[in-house]
Design an enzyme around this catalytic site. Structure first.
Site, PDB file in Angstrom:
ATOM      1  N   LYS A 137       0.837  -1.199   0.000  1.00  0.00           N
ATOM      2  CA  LYS A 137       0.000   0.000   0.000  1.00  0.00           C
ATOM      3  C   LYS A 137       0.871   1.249   0.000  1.00  0.00           C
ATOM      4  CE  LYS A 137      -3.523   2.501   2.644  1.00  0.00           C
ATOM      5  NZ  LYS A 137      -4.300   2.571   3.910  1.00  0.00           N
ATOM      6  N   ASP A 265     -12.436   4.842  12.577  1.00  0.00           N
ATOM      7  CA  ASP A 265     -12.683   4.834  11.119  1.00  0.00           C
ATOM      8  C   ASP A 265     -12.150   3.584  10.417  1.00  0.00           C
ATOM      9  OD1 ASP A 265     -14.125   6.188   9.213  1.00  0.00           O
ATOM     10  OD2 ASP A 265     -12.366   7.173   8.349  1.00  0.00           O
TER      11      ASP A 265
END
Length: 386
Positions: A137, A265
């Site tokens: 990532k 989140d």
């Protein structure tokens, strides 16, 4: 008289094998860097205990005007690895062998899930190793700083849990500089590392406000659905009481840990494979194994990632399970927590206030305090299992 001595012609040395090949210079440097890093670490003695200094350490290589592999790599770049001994230790705790890690990420070019024609306009910030074991990532400086500040707590938690956690399994973190552009990268185990086809994906936060995939998202080649889609599909994770208790116990422990770090989140990424559909799709291939067989024992072929790789059977994963025996329409589930590098800061508090004013105090907005987020997340997940 002219000099009659014969002068020997010197031939430029050429590599017998072209390695670290990629049309993208950044990926070529990444592949080279992984190989270099793992090779260097093989000559390093692993200390019995990690020191505070290990969580601040880094190794750095700067190459200028190198002719090495010039057909595939630029001649000037920088490669930095964060906390090498810490991540090497984490790879060991997550049962990732160094030779497999090296071969998977350096022998063949990582690929985009959605390939873009223009490499400068990447369609995705994720790359996958060719064998699909690992995810790479690209992430922001703020995430790097948060990761480094919480790495010690993360490592301690993984050790305490003996690796039995649904948190992302972080395996390495790098910074690459190519043509003056910096790329921060983190390598993780891929939750969907399977030969089975994932028929549907969900990103679940436990929130219902603005948590439905848009028409544009749904029209993509491999869409990720959200909480409201999960509810409208009347979806349930049908694993039986024993497995439900096991999974929820891990989730409760993990989100409690995240709450202590003021993290919110995050999501549970859920992949669903329908066994009957998988068998129907593979019915034309006589050599194709059944979905049940593939789930129990998945093998990666040596030629898929490099000549030195040896075949071996996968151990049972805590990220995978089947529906309970009594269920007729069998499914395989793949799951794990993702996006755990968002801290509840001033920006999130402002977003919480704005969304509360827009949707009302009782609305299940995603931006809430970490303790509230954890409580609501577990309530949603508990109701999602049967």
């Amino acid at each position: 008289m002219p000099d009659t001595k014969k002068q020997k012609k010197r031939k430029a040395l050429k590599m017998k094998r072209k390695v670290f090949r990629s049309s993208d210079p950044m990926l070529s440097v990444f592949m080279w860097g992984v190989h270099h890093s793992v090779s260097q670490l093989t000559h390093t003695t692993v200390p019995p205990l990690l020191l505070d200094s290990d969580f601040k350490a880094y190794s750095k290589v700067s190459i200028e005007n190198s002719n090495f592999n010039s057909d595939n790599m630029i001649g000037k770049f920088k490669f930095k690895e964060y906390c090498p001994l810490v991540f090497r230790n984490l790879r060991e705790r997550f049962a990732v062998k160094e030779e497999i890690f090296n071969q998977a990420l350096s022998a063949n070019e990582p690929y985009h899930e959605e390939r873009g024609e223009n490499q400068k306009e990447r369609s995705s910030k994720f790359f996958f190793s060719k064998d699909n074991r690992f995810v790479v990532k690209l992430f922001h400086t703020e995430e790097v700083e948060l990761m480094l500040s919480k790495l010690s707590e993360y490592y301690t938690y993984v050790v305490e849990k003996d690796g039995q956690t649904l948190l992302p399994q972080y395996l390495a973190m790098y910074k690459i500089t190519v043509s003056g552009v910096e790329y921060h990268m983190i390598v993780m185990k891929n939750i969907f590392s399977t030969a089975l086809k994932i028929h549907k994906k969900y990103d679940l936060k436990g929130s219902t406000v603005d948590r439905e995939a848009s028409d544009k998202e749904k029209s993509g080649p491999n869409p990720t659905f959200k909480d409201m889609d999960f509810i409208k599909d009347e979806m349930k994770i049908r694993v039986g009481e024993e497995k439900k208790t096991e999974i929820l116990s891990m989730l409760e422990s993990d989100v409690k840990f995240l709450a202590t770090l003021k993290i919110m989140d995050y999501s549970l990424l859920l992949g669903v494979h329908n066994v009957a559909r998988g068998l129907e799709e593979n019915s034309g291939d006589e050599e194709q194994s059944s979905s049940d067989d593939l789930l129990e024992t998945e093998e990666i072929k040596a030629e898929d990632i490099g000549p030195e790789y040896e075949e071996e059977e996968e151990e049972a994963s805590i990220h995978t399970c089947l529906t309970e025996e009594s269920v007729l329409d069998k499914e395989a589930y793949f799951y794990g927590l993702i996006d755990v590098l968002t801290k509840y800061n001033a920006t999130k508090r402002a977003a919480h206030t704005a969304k509360t004013m827009k949707h009302g105090a009782g609305a299940e907005i995603s931006t809430v305090r970490p303790d509230q987020y954890a409580k609501r997340f577990i309530e949603f997940m508990t109701a999602s299992f049967t």
